[in-house]
Enzyme design. Structure first.
Site, PDB file in Angstrom:
ATOM      1  N   ASP A   1      -7.712   2.149   2.394  1.00 43.84           N
ATOM      2  CA  ASP A   1      -7.145   2.823   3.543  1.00 43.84           C
ATOM      3  C   ASP A   1      -8.013   4.381   3.432  1.00 43.84           C
ATOM      4  OD1 ASP A   1      -5.569   3.833   5.481  1.00 43.84           O
ATOM      5  OD2 ASP A   1      -4.115   4.858   4.269  1.00 43.84           O
TER       6      ASP A   1
ATOM      7  N   HIS B   1       0.728  -1.280   0.179  1.00 42.22           N
ATOM      8  CA  HIS B   1       0.015   0.028   0.037  1.00 42.22           C
ATOM      9  C   HIS B   1       0.798   1.409   0.035  1.00 42.22           C
ATOM     10  CE1 HIS B   1      -3.481   2.404   0.660  1.00 42.22           C
ATOM     11  NE2 HIS B   1      -2.748   3.165   1.690  1.00 42.22           N
TER      12      HIS B   1
ATOM     13  N   HIS C   1      -6.383  10.055  -0.770  1.00 44.85           N
ATOM     14  CA  HIS C   1      -6.741   9.895   0.450  1.00 44.85           C
ATOM     15  C   HIS C   1      -5.825  10.466   1.542  1.00 44.85           C
ATOM     16  CE1 HIS C   1      -4.879   5.922   0.485  1.00 44.85           C
ATOM     17  NE2 HIS C   1      -4.653   6.121   1.779  1.00 44.85           N
TER      18      HIS C   1
ATOM     19  N   ASP D   1       1.024   4.995  -0.312  1.00 48.54           N
ATOM     20  CA  ASP D   1       0.404   6.482  -0.198  1.00 48.54           C
ATOM     21  C   ASP D   1       1.040   7.323  -1.245  1.00 48.54           C
ATOM     22  OD1 ASP D   1      -1.623   5.904   1.697  1.00 48.54           O
ATOM     23  OD2 ASP D   1       0.341   5.964   3.221  1.00 48.54           O
TER      24      ASP D   1
END
Length: 1023
Positions: A375, A263, A579, A265
């Site tokens: 997330d 994951h 996000h 970001d």
């Protein structure tokens, strides 16, 4: 005694494993030579880094200022005695193994620019050769990034490292070792034999037979290990464990799909440019691991991240593309990025999917079957319709497991949206999207899985995220041992689609969860970093307007629609909806850059709008898109109207036709002083304001209904202490409600023509408010300019409302959702701060008050009892001032517009929300009739654009806005129409849909639609 012996065995095994066995995986180290080239400023191209001049650097040397890049060159020779052995380099650049993804990282290259793999805290090795001849020359290059550690182990402390301009000049890392070693394969295997069995035993009951036998086998194995000759005794030690490792899992064992994943970001505690390199590092390692292990499957979301590779690191992208073609590197999610899932507009959600799927289709010849948002900070109830309507079969998230209070009751279920659409949804019961496949994690997944009575499958995204390197060979080793192991869930590496096919087959009639997935955490993200949210809102509106006017000019005047530029601008907006950007939770660098990018988006879209209108014969007086002032509003009252999805435009004093609002001619609003009161009055409302700027009365003149309860004060600024338990920029915790200061005195109030001006200083800050009536004659507009300099404070704007209601209604994407204003249950109590798109409404039958915003999503509504009467307190969330990760969050000048619509319902609130968010323009030239208009005011035309396939067809998106069934005739003033047809949200033909009859009358066309409550419909008009 047995328990004591088991405890001793566990303690013995842990120490031997960590202090003797793991260090022995790499043996006979020989030091290599190291040289460096320090890059000042932004990263340089790989070819330039490889060709740079290098200076010798020694072990123990410090390197790397914050955000800098240091190229390292490793040279040396494989020792002759390594002949026949697998050889690797161990390079420790000063890593902290507990902080993967949050510190220094590197990407290893060969001299010819071939990427090798990433170097990071949990993978400090570089492959050299599987079978050495001895004497070979060694040369490797490392593009090493000295990213500062901003996320501490538990406290989140203010830091100046979050922007290059304020970061430290000191070197952050110290090189510990760079050695060429033998990779001891049998020791590596022994490590994972022992680790998996030890972790399994720790999860089993203390009195279980299986645990006792595992611990006995571990004792026997450790007895065979010579701690001074680990490699020489590893095979014998492994022999003692073969029987317990071969014992198969129970028939009813949980089945865990491990999906290789990282994951990453797209921005957070690092800038966007660093994410490009994080993706390159991780992708390089994952393609290398795919070559090492035929069973491994890796999945990566976000078309943006693939596009970054394609543009910035083509040498890595070529390997990714080959692995995708082989079905081993799996694109997932189908979106441009993993966006925030409550703040973007409905059209933005559709574009996230359309641009994401377009990229995957054009680059790889595939489309993703499911949405992957592990997330994001809560999920709008509109999302099921948008996902299903875009062709998705499934949805995955994990974030709801972070709830502070309530445990979500399902892991595999059907999620039903506001319109009744449903999509199969899975929450990994492991409660993480960075699984390591530890014994504790695997046991937790099996133990917590809510649907275990009828199903047995769950998913575990497996790998270090955020530049930590993704899945490791250690994780694969653990997974292989748990493929069929007594006492454990069965672990298999496979694609997400394979998992969802099995999970849906197991649950043909899943339970249903209706409505939004509210996250009981991170409620501050509705408000933090206001300018980022303001930039997003304005960009969404400008792009919609550019598409409308550009389409009108194209079909009516031969304008060359700027497809490429519009696509580029949309992708930029979609990226900034990630996000940790749009919610306001990134470092200062990210938000500073976002503001700059939004300004450029505005400049370019305004230029497109002006050019398209000029082609249509209209010259704008100005192209700054600024809202009208109070003085302007009275002068232009009879001329302003909303044209489909565009800003209000006045053409030589004559109103443009409107697809949403009919232009309304009203008289100028009066503003006057009456003693110690100030009054704003139209023919519809009278607003009374005291000398501290508080609204004492908001009277609906037609009904005689007063909106403000007796003794109440609207427009009351309230300042709260805001120090959440943990996540500063993310969270507003409920205890903030108990610390409030009413800013109810000391204001200076005066009249300025049709406007009441309120000025107030408080703390280190000040505010100027301009209160005036909109030209609809019903809406009190409040323009706020705040000089914000507070720390750890939360600013609210309160309005008491004399309405009796159990719910507050708020606009969401393509519809509304409701929130209780009482706290009967823990679920309701946890929703003390929530969000809206453009408005929220407090209403009882026959009367309501709507609260409009132009850029501020957060709000709360609570019940207030006074003298036996229950009323409501409605509050806008204006500004916050958290210190992590940006110590000066939102400091400076902030502007925002609010509206208070007296005598409102859902219909009028929707209308007013459009008006407030479409700043007026004035111009001169030829009046323009709308391309598309809806005869049913409940059915709103939300987008008009040229088709993505560049065929010249026109795409029209409409939605039912009030929650009822809607029949609408769409009037189409489009020359040369040939046919009309239903499409899905991605503009593909809907074979199951009934054909649309195109009617023609006196040269005008029309079609008729019937919509379900809150349905979003897309129509293709072929010319």
């Amino acid at each position: 005694m047995m328990h004591e012996n088991q405890t001793l065995t566990i303690g013995r095994a842990l120490r031997v494993l960590e202090e003797r066995l793991r260090p022995a995986v790499h043996s006979r180290p020989h030091r290599l030579q190291l040289a460096s080239h320090v890059v000042g400023g932004e990263p340089i191209p790989v070819t330039e880094g490889l060709a740079a001049d290098y200076e010798p650097i020694g072990i123990g040397a410090w390197w790397g200022r914050a955000w800098d890049t240091t190229w390292l060159r490793i040279t040396g020779t494989i020792p002759a005695e390594f002949a026949g052995r697998r050889v690797e380099i161990v390079a420790d650049l000063g890593f902290d193994v507990n902080m993967p993804g949050f510190q220094a990282e590197g990407l290893v290259y060969l001299r010819d620019s071939t990427p090798v793999r990433s170097l990071n805290p949990r993978a400090q090795w570089i492959p050299v050769t599987r079978e050495a001849a001895g004497g070979e020359a060694i040369e490797y290059f490392i593009e090493a990034a000295s990213n500062p550690v901003l996320l501490d182990y538990h406290p989140f402390l203010p830091t100046e490292q979050g922007d290059w301009s304020t970061s430290s000049e000191e070197c952050l890392y110290r090189i510990r070792r760079v050695d060429v070693c033998i990779f001891e394969e049998e020791v590596f295997e022994l490590v994972h034999d022992i680790e998996v069995l030890l972790q399994l035993a720790q999860q089993l009951p203390a009195d279980s037979t299986r645990r006792a036998r595992i611990l006995r086998a571990l004792d026997e194995s450790l007895n065979r290990v010579d701690l001074q000759n680990v490699s020489g005794t590893a095979v014998a030690a492994r022999d003692e464990l073969r029987e317990v490792l071969a014992s198969p899992a129970e028939a009813s064992a949980h089945r865990l799909t491990a999906v290789g994943h990282a994951h990453i970001d797209s921005a957070w505690l690092w800038p966007l440019r660093e994410t490009v390199r994080k993706v390159a590092r991780t992708s390089s390692s994952m393609t290398a691991l795919l070559d090492e292990d035929d069973e491994f499957v890796y999945a990566m979301s976000s078309a943006q991240q693939y596009d970054w590779l394609k543009r910035a690191r083509p040498e890595v992208y070529a390997r990714v593309k080959d692995a995708v073609a082989a079905g081993r590197f799996v694109p997932i999610g189908g979106m441009w990025v993993e966006p925030d899932a409550v703040l973007p507009s409905g059209e933005s959600f559709i574009r996230q999917i359309s641009y994401g799927q377009r990229f995957f289709r054009e680059e790889f010849g595939i489309e993703c079957r499911g949405a992957w948002l592990p997330d994001s900070f809560g999920y709008s109830g509109s999302l099921p319709q948008l996902l299903a309507g875009s062709g998705f079969d499934w949805f995955l998230t994990q974030k709801i497991s972070w709830n502070q209070v309530n445990r979500f009751p399902h892991h595999s279920f059907l999620w039903e949206g506001i319109d009744g659409s449903r999509i199969f949804t899975h929450f990994p019961p492991m409660d993480t999207y960075n699984a390591q496949l530890s014994g504790e994690e695997v046991a937790r997944a099996a133990r917590q899985f809510k649907e275990k009575a009828v199903a047995s499958s769950s998913l575990a995204p497996t790998g270090w995220g955020d530049g930590g390197g993704g899945t490791t060979r250690e994780m694969l080793a653990r997974g292989k041992r748990m493929a069929d192991l007594e006492g454990s869930a069965r672990v298999v590496f496979e694609s997400p689609d394979a998992f969802f096919d099995r999970a849906m087959a197991e649950l043909p009639s899943p339970d249903v969860w209706r409505g939004e997935l509210y996250l009981e955490l991170h409620r501050g993200t509705f408000t933090t970093q206001h300018k980022t949210k303001q930039g997003n809102r304005r960009s969404e509106q400008l792009l919609a307007e550019a598409e409308l006017w550009g389409s009108a000019a194209a079909v009516r005047a031969g304008y060359e629609f700027p497809h490429d530029e519009i696509d580029e601008l949309w992708r930029e907006v979609l990226l900034l909806q990630f996000h940790d950007i749009l919610p306001g939770t990134s470092i200062a660098w990210v938000h500073r850059e976002a503001e700059e990018r939004y300004a450029e988006i505005a400049r370019r879209t305004e230029a497109i709008i002006a050019e398209a209108l000029a082609t249509l014969g209209v010259i704008l007086d100005a192209t700054d898109g600024s809202a009208v002032t109070a003085a302007d509003s009275s002068a232009n009252a009879s001329a302003r109207a909303v044209l489909v999805n565009a800003a209000p435009v006045a053409w030589n004093g004559a109103p443009a036709s409107s697809a949403i609002l009919a232009p309304v001619a009203i008289g100028a609003a009066a503003a006057r002083r009456e003693g110690d009161r100030f009054v704003l009055e139209s023919g519809q409302v009278r607003i009374t304001v005291d000398t501290n700027g508080h609204v004492l009365s908001a009277l609906d003149l037609a009904s005689g209904r007063e909106a403000i309860p007796a003794g109440g004060r609207g427009n009351l600024l309230q300042l709260h202490q805001d120090f959440p338990n943990m996540w500063d920029a993310w969270d507003v915790d409920a205890h903030y409600l108990g610390m409030r200061e009413d800013l109810d005195s000391g204001a200076h109030v005066e009249l300025d023509d049709h406007t009441i001006v309120v000025r107030l200083a408080f703390g280190e800050s000040s505010i100027e408010q301009r209160l005036f009536l909109d030209d609809d004659g019903r809406t009190l507009l409040i323009d706020n300019t705040v000089e914000w300099a507070e720390t750890e404070k939360f600013l609210k704007l309160a309005f008491p409302v004399d309405v009796f209601a159990d719910h507050a209604v708020a606009e969401t994407q393509f519809g509304v959702h409701s929130r209780t204003t009482h706290t009967n249950t823990s679920w309701e109590d946890a929703r003390f701060e929530t969000q809206a798109q453009r408005w929220f409404l407090v209403e009882e039958p026959g009367f309501g008050v709507a609260f409009l915003n132009d850029s501020s999503h957060g709000f709360d509504v609570s019940r207030v009892e006074s003298d036996g009467l229950v009323t409501q307190l409605a509050r806008f969330s204006m500004l916050r001032a958290p210190k992590f990760p940006e110590p000066r969050t939102d400091h400076g000048t902030q502007t925002m517009r609010f509206g208070v619509l007296v005598g409102a319902d859902v219909a009028s609130a929707t209308e007013a929300g459009w008006r407030l968010n479409m700043p007026a323009r004035t111009g001169h030239g030829t009046p323009i009739a709308p391309l598309v208009s809806s005869e049913n005011p409940a059915v709103i035309v939300s987008a008009v654009k040229l088709a993505d396939d560049r065929s010249g067809d026109l795409i029209v998106r409409v939605y039912e806005s009030r929650g009822g069934r809607g029949r609408a005739v769409l009037r189409l003033d489009v020359p040369g129409l040939r046919s009309a047809s239903h499409t899905d949200l991605l503009e593909r033909a809907r074979e199951e849909a009934a054909p649309l009859a195109l009617q023609q009358d006196d040269g005008a066309y029309s079609i008729e639609l019937t919509l379900r409550p809150f349905e979003v419909a897309t129509v293709r008009l072929s010319r």
